[in-house]
Design a protein around this motif. Structure first.
Motif, PDB file in Angstrom:
ATOM      1  N   ARG A  91       0.924  -1.277  -0.067  1.00  0.00           N
ATOM      2  CA  ARG A  91       0.071  -0.025   0.012  1.00  0.00           C
ATOM      3  C   ARG A  91       0.681   1.350  -0.026  1.00  0.00           C
ATOM      4  NH1 ARG A  91      -2.859  -3.552  -1.018  1.00  0.00           N
ATOM      5  NH2 ARG A  91      -5.132  -3.723  -0.542  1.00  0.00           N
ATOM      6  N   LEU A  92       2.088   1.258   0.730  1.00  0.00           N
ATOM      7  CA  LEU A  92       2.872   2.420   0.719  1.00  0.00           C
ATOM      8  C   LEU A  92       3.894   2.473  -0.319  1.00  0.00           C
ATOM      9  CD1 LEU A  92       3.454   2.587   4.599  1.00  0.00           C
ATOM     10  CD2 LEU A  92       2.099   3.913   3.546  1.00  0.00           C
ATOM     11  N   GLY A  93       4.235   1.341  -0.885  1.00  0.00           N
ATOM     12  CA  GLY A  93       5.092   1.387  -1.953  1.00  0.00           C
ATOM     13  C   GLY A  93       6.544   1.721  -1.779  1.00  0.00           C
ATOM     14  N   THR A  94       7.359   1.292  -2.811  1.00  0.00           N
ATOM     15  CA  THR A  94       8.865   1.488  -2.404  1.00  0.00           C
ATOM     16  C   THR A  94       9.152   2.848  -2.383  1.00  0.00           C
ATOM     17  OG1 THR A  94       8.976   1.835  -4.933  1.00  0.00           O
ATOM     18  CG2 THR A  94       9.210  -0.450  -3.991  1.00  0.00           C
ATOM     19  N   ILE A  98      11.106   2.873   3.876  1.00  0.00           N
ATOM     20  CA  ILE A  98      11.389   2.921   5.232  1.00  0.00           C
ATOM     21  C   ILE A  98      10.483   3.071   6.104  1.00  0.00           C
ATOM     22  CG2 ILE A  98      12.588   4.453   7.027  1.00  0.00           C
ATOM     23  CD1 ILE A  98      14.868   4.677   5.046  1.00  0.00           C
ATOM     24  N   LEU A  99       9.356   3.803   5.685  1.00  0.00           N
ATOM     25  CA  LEU A  99       8.183   3.999   6.651  1.00  0.00           C
ATOM     26  C   LEU A  99       7.326   2.618   6.564  1.00  0.00           C
ATOM     27  CD1 LEU A  99       6.057   5.511   8.075  1.00  0.00           C
ATOM     28  CD2 LEU A  99       4.974   6.231   6.027  1.00  0.00           C
ATOM     29  N   ALA A 126      12.165  -6.820   4.063  1.00  0.00           N
ATOM     30  CA  ALA A 126      12.858  -5.593   3.980  1.00  0.00           C
ATOM     31  C   ALA A 126      13.779  -5.587   2.925  1.00  0.00           C
ATOM     32  CB  ALA A 126      13.506  -5.085   5.326  1.00  0.00           C
ATOM     33  N   LYS A 127      14.824  -6.479   2.791  1.00  0.00           N
ATOM     34  CA  LYS A 127      15.776  -6.580   1.874  1.00  0.00           C
ATOM     35  C   LYS A 127      15.099  -6.568   0.440  1.00  0.00           C
ATOM     36  CE  LYS A 127      19.132  -9.971   3.998  1.00  0.00           C
ATOM     37  NZ  LYS A 127      19.568 -11.247   4.113  1.00  0.00           N
ATOM     38  N   GLU A 128      14.162  -7.186   0.109  1.00  0.00           N
ATOM     39  CA  GLU A 128      13.287  -6.894  -1.280  1.00  0.00           C
ATOM     40  C   GLU A 128      13.043  -5.438  -1.307  1.00  0.00           C
ATOM     41  OE1 GLU A 128      10.074  -9.554  -1.447  1.00  0.00           O
ATOM     42  OE2 GLU A 128      11.284 -11.224  -1.164  1.00  0.00           O
ATOM     43  N   MET A 129      12.400  -4.868  -0.494  1.00  0.00           N
ATOM     44  CA  MET A 129      12.122  -3.523  -0.678  1.00  0.00           C
ATOM     45  C   MET A 129      13.280  -2.574  -0.699  1.00  0.00           C
ATOM     46  SD  MET A 129       8.579  -2.941   1.762  1.00  0.00           S
ATOM     47  CE  MET A 129       8.429  -1.462   0.573  1.00  0.00           C
ATOM     48  N   ILE A 135      18.079   1.525  -1.603  1.00  0.00           N
ATOM     49  CA  ILE A 135      18.462   1.969  -0.241  1.00  0.00           C
ATOM     50  C   ILE A 135      19.504   1.156   0.313  1.00  0.00           C
ATOM     51  CG2 ILE A 135      17.749   2.643   2.184  1.00  0.00           C
ATOM     52  CD1 ILE A 135      15.043   3.002   0.989  1.00  0.00           C
ATOM     53  N   PRO A 136      20.614   1.872   0.791  1.00  0.00           N
ATOM     54  CA  PRO A 136      21.658   1.065   1.571  1.00  0.00           C
ATOM     55  C   PRO A 136      21.275   0.008   2.571  1.00  0.00           C
ATOM     56  CG  PRO A 136      22.341   3.324   1.551  1.00  0.00           C
ATOM     57  CD  PRO A 136      20.796   3.266   0.891  1.00  0.00           C
ATOM     58  N   ARG A 137      21.463  -1.357   2.505  1.00  0.00           N
ATOM     59  CA  ARG A 137      21.034  -2.473   3.179  1.00  0.00           C
ATOM     60  C   ARG A 137      21.495  -1.849   4.700  1.00  0.00           C
ATOM     61  NH1 ARG A 137      23.569  -7.011   4.051  1.00  0.00           N
ATOM     62  NH2 ARG A 137      25.273  -6.441   2.644  1.00  0.00           N
ATOM     63  N   ARG A 138      22.621  -1.226   4.958  1.00  0.00           N
ATOM     64  CA  ARG A 138      22.941  -1.142   6.413  1.00  0.00           C
ATOM     65  C   ARG A 138      21.901  -0.515   7.289  1.00  0.00           C
ATOM     66  NH1 ARG A 138      24.447   4.221   6.761  1.00  0.00           N
ATOM     67  NH2 ARG A 138      24.714   5.303   4.589  1.00  0.00           N
ATOM     68  N   LEU A 139      21.032   0.265   6.596  1.00  0.00           N
ATOM     69  CA  LEU A 139      20.033   0.975   7.280  1.00  0.00           C
ATOM     70  C   LEU A 139      18.736   0.117   7.655  1.00  0.00           C
ATOM     71  CD1 LEU A 139      19.709   4.208   5.317  1.00  0.00           C
ATOM     72  CD2 LEU A 139      20.973   3.731   7.316  1.00  0.00           C
ATOM     73  N   MET A 140      18.685  -1.215   7.299  1.00  0.00           N
ATOM     74  CA  MET A 140      17.708  -2.279   7.684  1.00  0.00           C
ATOM     75  C   MET A 140      17.433  -2.295   9.091  1.00  0.00           C
ATOM     76  SD  MET A 140      17.338  -5.192   4.514  1.00  0.00           S
ATOM     77  CE  MET A 140      18.671  -5.959   5.551  1.00  0.00           C
ATOM     78  N   PRO A 141      18.645  -2.910   9.885  1.00  0.00           N
ATOM     79  CA  PRO A 141      18.196  -2.937  11.174  1.00  0.00           C
ATOM     80  C   PRO A 141      17.877  -1.863  12.175  1.00  0.00           C
ATOM     81  CG  PRO A 141      20.531  -3.874  10.504  1.00  0.00           C
ATOM     82  CD  PRO A 141      19.836  -3.047   9.228  1.00  0.00           C
ATOM     83  N   ALA A 142      18.478  -0.724  11.812  1.00  0.00           N
ATOM     84  CA  ALA A 142      17.700   0.452  12.476  1.00  0.00           C
ATOM     85  C   ALA A 142      16.477   0.810  11.994  1.00  0.00           C
ATOM     86  CB  ALA A 142      18.701   1.529  12.239  1.00  0.00           C
ATOM     87  N   THR A 143      15.917   0.383  10.612  1.00  0.00           N
ATOM     88  CA  THR A 143      14.601   0.728  10.515  1.00  0.00           C
ATOM     89  C   THR A 143      13.854  -0.501  11.095  1.00  0.00           C
ATOM     90  OG1 THR A 143      15.358   1.185   8.233  1.00  0.00           O
ATOM     91  CG2 THR A 143      13.124   0.677   8.526  1.00  0.00           C
ATOM     92  N   ILE A 144      13.941  -1.547  11.149  1.00  0.00           N
ATOM     93  CA  ILE A 144      13.137  -2.640  11.677  1.00  0.00           C
ATOM     94  C   ILE A 144      13.392  -2.375  13.080  1.00  0.00           C
ATOM     95  CG2 ILE A 144      13.008  -4.935  12.303  1.00  0.00           C
ATOM     96  CD1 ILE A 144      14.097  -5.800   9.524  1.00  0.00           C
ATOM     97  N   GLY A 145      14.194  -2.170  13.737  1.00  0.00           N
ATOM     98  CA  GLY A 145      14.711  -1.937  15.430  1.00  0.00           C
ATOM     99  C   GLY A 145      13.582  -0.825  15.858  1.00  0.00           C
TER     100      GLY A 145
END
Length: 481
Positions: A91-94, A98-99, A126-129, A135-145
């Motif tokens: 619904r929010l799209g690529t 992050i949101l 999150a990896k797929e999105m 978007i840099p993969r390194r931001l995934m943990p901070a986003t999920i966290g």
């Protein structure tokens, strides 16, 4: 020498736990070291101090750990978590990746799903999105966290997390304690966290940095990370691979229904149903000489999780390839976490029984600012040292819970405010590098501390510290609301 024993015991506990040693071994060893240096009887402290304290914690909280494990595993194996995450992200799209990930993480964890279960679904999504949005993969943990273990773990009123439940029997509160302050804290955490992530994303785009799939490290969960994670959470990651996942996904409405059941049932039981029933029989010795106020919060969460678990099974019965295996895995997932946290409580009980602890207690209670500040510093320190919010607050409340409740009455402080300060305070410095939740998320994401931890500090530590400061100021000025 007594104080030296306490400090050495705590240092040994922290160091060996950081090295991945099982808390089941480390906690009694560290407790006996502190007792030995203090000249106290070792076997007596092990069997008469350590074990009764650990046993009381297990007795009190095992039903919640059990139902939480069952609910999380069934939500995953039914495909419900994946369905919810996909619905929100589609619904929010690529353009709002992050949101999308933050909201998906928040939705499932606020609904009662263990963060550890959520990680195994959220990280691949999150990896797929992130790849699609470059978007840099390194931001995934901070986003999920930000979505999974900040405001939904400790601040949002009604969240059925273990962290939000542990203070209830000590302060006679429910998971909805100080709802206004909790909502304000949640808004602060969300806004500051999103600001930081968007800023980091914009900076990466200006620098020409995108998704890099070539630097990924192994995402397999080794035994060391499992031990550290289990001591910090309420679900044994080793059980995630057991059971069988559904081949099809439920509709979003069916997938989200159990989460709605958790929140609504918890609300009704806590604030409407249980307070209106007659539980005077609880005052009898056979029922522990207690009151409904002391157990209503726990009972409400148990009823909510039980009702939600039945909802998952009823609406997804045909989707479970092996329902019994899923139930077995969910039940088994609760054993290691509760025993580890119980061991930490046992360690704290031995320390509290040592003569030198009186000086430590007096120093903590003498800190300027009153009991709110003393409580904040205590839970922050223990959560940071042990690397677990639930373990840190369990130690503090088991030792000083009655004292803080008495001081709250003397200073005219609402126990609900003490509850909210405890949960938010324990969820700040617990996320230091040795925290099991941090380690597990990085491991599943295939990332390292060097790549991702700084952004995690900003989204899961700094945001919570600012929110905690706001709650302390508002609570001091206006009281609980």
């Amino acid at each position: 020498m007594g104080l030296v024993g306490i400090l050495l015991g705590l240092a040994l506990l922290m160091w060996l736990a950081y090295r991945g040693w099982s808390v089941l071994i480390v906690a009694p060893v560290a407790a006996l070291l502190a007792a030995a240096i203090s000249g106290e009887p070792l076997l007596a402290h092990w069997t008469q101090t350590f074990m009764p304290a650990a046993g009381r914690f297990v007795t009190q909280w095992f039903p919640m750990f059990l139902l939480g494990g069952l609910f999380g595993k069934l939500m995953d194996d039914s495909g419900s978590i994946t369905s919810i995450a996909r619905f929100l992200t589609e619904r929010l799209g690529t353009r709002r990746t992050i949101l999308s990930v933050v909201l998906a993480s928040a939705a499932v964890t606020y609904g009662g799903v263990s963060v550890f279960v959520a990680f195994f679904v959220l990280v691949p999504m999150a990896k797929e999105m992130f790849q699609a949005a470059n978007i840099p993969r390194r931001l995934m943990p901070a986003t999920i966290g930000l979505g999974a273990f900040t405001f939904t773990m400790s601040a949002m009123p009604g969240t059925p997390s273990v962290n939000n439940a542990i203070p209830m029997p000590y302060f006679g509160t429910t998971t909805f304690a100080a709802p206004g302050l909790g909502i304000i804290a949640s808004i602060i955490i969300f806004i500051i966290g999103m600001w930081w992530l968007r800023r980091a994303e914009a900076a990466a785009r200006r620098a020409g940095e995108g998704y890099d799939r070539n630097s990924e490290v192994s995402s397999s969960i080794n035994e060391t990370v499992r031990m550290q994670a289990t001591a910090a959470g309420d679900f044994d990651p080793a059980e995630f691979q057991h059971g069988k996942h559904s081949a099809s996904l439920p509709l979003f409405a069916i997938a989200a229904l159990p989460l709605v059941v958790v929140i609504c049932t918890n609300f009704l039981m806590s604030l409407v149903v249980l307070p209106r029933l007659d539980f005077s029989f609880l005052a009898k010795e056979v029922w522990g000489d207690t009151t409904i106020g002391a157990v209503a919060g726990v009972w409400s969460v148990l009823i909510a999780l039980g009702a939600a678990t039945l909802t998952v099974v009823i609406f997804n019965y045909r989707r479970f390839p092996a329902l019994r295996e899923s139930l077995d895995a969910g039940a088994a997932s609760s054993v290691m976490p509760i025993l580890m946290i119980g061991s930490l409580v046992g360690f704290g009980a031995v320390v509290a029984a040592l003569p030198a602890f009186a000086d430590v207690r007096d120093a903590l209670l003498a800190i300027g600012g009153g009991p709110l500040i003393s409580l904040t510093i205590s839970v922050n320190a223990l959560a940071a040292l042990t690397g677990t919010a639930s373990g840190g607050m369990a130690i503090v409340l088991n030792i000083l819970g009655d004292t803080f409740l008495r001081l709250a009455a003397e200073h005219g402080i609402d126990p609900a405010l003490m509850h909210r300060v405890t949960t938010i305070g324990a969820g700040t410095l617990d996320a230091l590098p040795h925290n099991g939740t941090v380690l597990l998320l990085l491991q599943i994401s295939g990332l390292t501390h060097r790549e991702s931890y700084f952004d995690m500090v900003m989204t899961v530590i700094v945001t919570c510290i600012i929110a905690l400061a706001a709650v302390l100021v508002l609570g001091t000025v206006f009281g609980s609301f």
